[in-house]
Design a protein around this motif. Structure first.
Motif, short mmCIF file in Angstrom:
data_model
loop_
_atom_site.label_atom_id
_atom_site.label_comp_id
_atom_site.label_asym_id
_atom_site.label_seq_id
_atom_site.Cartn_x
_atom_site.Cartn_y
_atom_site.Cartn_z
N LEU A 418 0.98 -1.34 -0.07
CA LEU A 418 0.05 -0.04 0.03
C LEU A 418 0.99 1.26 0.03
O LEU A 418 1.73 1.27 0.88
CB LEU A 418 -0.89 0.03 1.18
N PRO A 419 0.74 2.15 -0.95
CA PRO A 419 1.74 3.13 -0.91
C PRO A 419 1.61 4.05 0.27
O PRO A 419 2.48 4.97 0.30
CB PRO A 419 1.24 3.97 -2.38
N VAL A 687 -12.78 -1.57 -5.65
CA VAL A 687 -11.46 -2.22 -6.14
C VAL A 687 -11.35 -3.48 -5.35
O VAL A 687 -11.67 -3.51 -4.04
CB VAL A 687 -10.39 -1.17 -6.18
N GLN A 688 -10.87 -4.47 -5.98
CA GLN A 688 -10.60 -5.70 -5.22
C GLN A 688 -9.40 -5.54 -4.36
O GLN A 688 -8.06 -4.79 -4.87
CB GLN A 688 -10.63 -6.96 -6.10
N ASN A 689 -9.00 -5.99 -3.29
CA ASN A 689 -7.73 -5.96 -2.49
C ASN A 689 -6.74 -7.04 -2.83
O ASN A 689 -5.79 -7.11 -2.26
CB ASN A 689 -7.97 -5.93 -0.97
N GLY A 690 -7.11 -8.04 -3.53
CA GLY A 690 -6.03 -9.08 -4.10
C GLY A 690 -5.87 -10.04 -3.01
O GLY A 690 -5.27 -10.92 -3.15
N ARG A 700 0.64 -6.93 0.81
CA ARG A 700 0.49 -7.76 -0.42
C ARG A 700 -0.87 -7.30 -0.77
O ARG A 700 -1.81 -8.14 -0.48
CB ARG A 700 0.82 -9.14 0.16
N LEU A 701 -0.92 -6.19 -1.74
CA LEU A 701 -2.32 -5.58 -1.98
C LEU A 701 -2.33 -5.82 -3.75
O LEU A 701 -1.30 -5.53 -4.41
CB LEU A 701 -2.62 -4.49 -1.56
N THR A 707 -2.55 1.68 -7.40
CA THR A 707 -2.44 2.67 -8.42
C THR A 707 -3.51 3.54 -8.29
O THR A 707 -3.59 4.80 -8.21
CB THR A 707 -2.68 1.94 -10.04
N VAL A 708 -4.72 2.96 -7.86
CA VAL A 708 -6.05 3.94 -7.68
C VAL A 708 -5.95 5.01 -6.51
O VAL A 708 -6.03 5.83 -6.35
CB VAL A 708 -7.13 2.89 -7.45
#
Length: 774
Positions: A418-419, A687-690, A700-701, A707-708
């Motif tokens: 996560l940025p 948005v899905q979190n993966g 680990r996303l 990007t969003v």
């Protein structure tokens, strides 16, 4: 996995009475392609790529253009077959090679495979046997290249791969969180000799040094000194020995410390120094111990000098000398610590024995480009790190006749940080490390065992129409119970033991036996129910004054979070009282002041300018998402804040998945113009979190989500629920404002935090100025 039948280790002849439980070991062979093999002095590691058919629950919206009747469910759930990629790695003693090759030959259906990649010293020795048995051409790969490729792969894809070894601590293994950037590092491979390799990137590495005094020296000299030919037995002797009987210490020369040179009296001044001047016989144990120290210290000093010379702080050790032996891990750790005055830590790898095979496999699979994907360890099919304490197996680590397995699943999505993490290098998702907290470990292991009957019942009920579901559920029970027993004795089997790893292992085991989504029908029913009340809730909140409304929205969010089938205290209520609803849940909540209560700070902030964009990690289906989350984000949208709802990519418990959330949002939008316009104008994004876990690892996303978050200038992160905000991320530091909220639905945990069941955690955090600049 033990096999019947003994083997004569000296020759490589096979005892034909060995029966393999094949479906347990060489799994999914019928779809296997791309083989690789790494044959060492005593162990063989086999790797292959295969595909697995899984059942997945898919939800699809009905065509709502027709006149709707009240009885129609919201969406349909269909179970479909999905094919995913999986890597299999199997480790066994060389004595079993022939049996294993025969087994593969008999079960290999895929004929496209023409080549097997091979590495390791034994590859030439068994080349003819492999070619004859498998009718595959053996293609040899460079050993060092394979080793490095394998090492990069595990460091990138297995979060708890590296560990520090601490002999006298409660938990011998201290797992390190893998740094997002794994380069540069030093790899010290201690085989017969020692190779020292500097690794700078995926394809750039060089051997910068080495020594002829390595594992082979310990084994060879040890055999001459003690007449013991077996490596394991030598280590066993060393672990019982007292080196001071053989070695000359500083105090033996100076009568004490040598102060002016800063040497303590207990330091070894001369290895084996006493044997020249003393007439007495030395015990085998003492000589083995002295030899072990001599060689480990020599390697440790070399490693430190190279690390200093090249300015590297990450130093990994591998090779058969290490291979999980506590005795050698301890002496190497001690030596590195001594020579660098604690500045460099000796790091070991959980899957160290597999590196060559993984690397050889990756060399053969380059056209599939495995490195562009993220992979995850499948706990259901991996044997984990076995305990290697000599005390447990006094004779030797009796692993002969056992097979170790590692399985890695290819993940649909590429995973990244996560940025907004304040410092990705120090982020640890889990709040409590059960490997180190014995009280908590006993409680949670008991708790998961206690909940097992309920999970099995739920799994069977979710597939009433399938007569063999009960049998599969029983197999799931045995597998998961076995995992829990293993973890009771070896908490570090899969890295740090945490509530998250226990939950994830359970999900992996359910998937293994084709229960992809045991809660799908419950979620469907609860979503249906909650939708009927949505407008009523919104209307009642709208009538309140601004200040009362903010509190009602937060309270609604918390009350919604009570509806969690993962918490036994709640699922028991929901089983017995299906009428238990939103209003009752509000009454259950703790009155303010809450257990953690930053509500006043939050309300002050809400009086200020709106946030630019809020990222909300959502939790449960039904009342939680529909009557808790939606009214809350509706308020944010009305304030002019954009909202990104991040939900799970795949099912876990009754958590709402991304595909379910798409349908729910469309239905809510059809009733509520506020949501409709936000959704249409992309001010509300899904948005899905993966992830398919009830917890949340912010390192680990899904790459798309990252990007969003970046593009929208996200300045508020909301994390909801016990799994995502208490078991994980409670201490996570973010570089923007964050809200972590949950209702504690477990009385043991509540008491531990100083509260009671249904206590509320409402944690609002603003980063300090120094964090924001990060």
């Amino acid at each position: 996995m033990a096999l019947s039948g003994g083997t004569d280790r000296g020759s490589h002849r096979m005892d034909k009475s060995i029966i393999l439980p094949p479906d347990e070991i060489f799994r999914n062979l019928e779809n296997a392609k791309r083989f690789a093999i790494d044959i060492g002095g005593s162990l063989t590691k086999l790797a292959y790529y295969s595909t697995v058919q899984h059942k997945v629950a898919k939800v699809r919206s009905f065509d709502h253009s027709a006149k709707e009747t009240d009885g129609d469910p919201l969406y349909e759930i269909s179970v479909q077959e999905e094919i995913t990629a999986r890597l299999h790695f199997i480790k066994f003693e060389n004595a079993y090679i022939e049996t294993c090759l025969d087994f593969i030959k008999d079960h290999l259906v895929n004929t496209e495979t023409k080549v097997i990649k091979a590495t390791g010293g034994g590859a030439y020795k068994f080349k003819d046997l492999i070619e004859k048995k498998l009718k595959l051409k053996v293609d040899k790969e460079d050993e060092m290249t394979c080793l490095i490729k394998g090492c990069n792969f595990v460091l990138k894809n297995i979060p708890h791969e590296a560990f520090v070894y601490a002999k006298h601590a409660d938990s011998e293994f201290r797992f390190q969180n893998t740094h997002p950037d794994i380069f540069p590092y030093l790899l010290i491979n201690i085989g017969s000799g020692v190779s020292i390799v500097k690794v700078e990137s995926e394809d750039k590495f060089e051997r910068i040094g080495g020594s002829s005094i390595g594992g082979g020296t310990f084994w060879g000299l040890g055999a001459l000194l003690t007449k013991t030919k077996r490596f394991d037995e030598l280590l066993q002797l060393a672990s019982k020995g007292q080196h001071t009987n053989v070695d000359m210490l500083v105090k033996d020369i100076y009568g004490g410390a040598y102060g002016s040179l800063g040497l303590t009296g207990d330091l070894i001044a001369s290895s084996f120094g006493k044997s020249a001047t003393t007439d007495k016989e030395f015990s085998k144990e003492d000589m083995a111990k002295s030899l072990l120290h001599m060689i480990s210290n020599d390697i440790g000093q070399l490693a430190c000098l190279y690390a200093k010379l090249h300015n590297l702080t990450r130093v990994y050790f591998g090779g058969f000398f290490i291979r999980g032996h506590p005795v050698t891990m301890h002496t190497i750790t001690y030596s590195i610590n001594f020579f660098t005055k604690g500045e460099v830590q000796a790091l070991f790898l959980r899957h160290e024995g597999y590196l060559g095979a993984i690397g050889a496999f990756l060399k053969g699979a380059e056209e599939d480009n495995p490195n562009q994907y993220s992979w995850g360890e499948n706990y259901a099919g991996s044997s984990g790190l076995m305990s290697v304490s000599p005390e447990l197996n006094p004779v030797q680590r009796a692993r002969s006749g056992t097979f170790d397995m590692l399985e890695m699943d290819r993940l649909e999505r590429q995973l990244v940080n996560l940025p907004l993490l304040h410092d990705p290098t120090s982020y640890i998702p889990d709040t409590v490390d059960l490997t180190e907290d014995a009280l908590a470990r006993d409680y949670w292991l008991y708790c998961f065992e206690d909940a097992l009957d309920g999970v099995v019942k739920r799994a069977v009920a979710s597939q009433k129409d399938q007569p063999e579901a009960a049998e599969r559920a029983e197999k799931f029970r045995q597998k998961y119970r076995h995992k829990l027993q293993t973890l009771r004795h070896q908490p570090f089997a899969y890295g740090s033991l945490t509530v998250r790893s226990l939950l994830d292992t359970r999900e992996h085991c359910l998937n293994e036996f084709n229960f992809p989504d045991p809660y799908s029908k419950i979620k469907q029913k609860e979503n249906d129910m909650a939708l009927k009340y949505y407008l009523k809730v919104v209307k009642s909140v709208e009538e309140l004054s601004w200040e009362q409304r903010q509190f009602a929205l937060v309270k609604g969010l918390l009350a919604g979070n009570v509806f969690d089938w993962g918490a036994k205290a709640v699922s028991d209520v929901l089983e017995t009282d299906p009428e238990f609803g939103f209003e009752q849940a509000k009454q259950q909540l703790q009155e303010r002041p809450w257990l953690v209560d930053a509500y006043s700070q939050w309300i002050e902030r809400m009086k200020g300018p709106p946030h630019k964009c809020a990222l909300f990690f959502v939790d449960n289906s039904g009342i939680d998402i529909i009557l808790g989350v939606f009214p809350f984000i509706r308020e944010l949208l009305l304030r002019g804040t954009e909202v990104v709802l991040a939900s799970n990519s795949g099912p876990a418990l009754n958590d709402v998945t991304n595909s379910e959330l798409q349908i729910l949002t469309e239905r809510i939008a059809a009733m509520d113009p506020v949501i409709q316009s936000a959704f249409k104008e992309d001010r509300l994004a899904l948005v899905q979190n993966g992830s398919s876990s009830p917890c949340l690892d912010l390192s680990r996303l899904d790459k798309v989500l990252a990007t969003v978050v970046r593009e929208r200038g996200t300045d508020l992160v909301i994390i909801e629920g016990m799994g995502r905000a208490i078991h994980t991320n409670y201490y996570a530091m973010l570089s923007c404002e964050s809200l972590k909220l949950a209702v504690i639905k477990n009385s043991w945990l509540a008491e531990r935090l100083g509260g009671k069941i249904f206590s509320v955690v409402f944690k609002y955090e603003v980063p300090s100025k120094s964090q924001e600049q990060h």
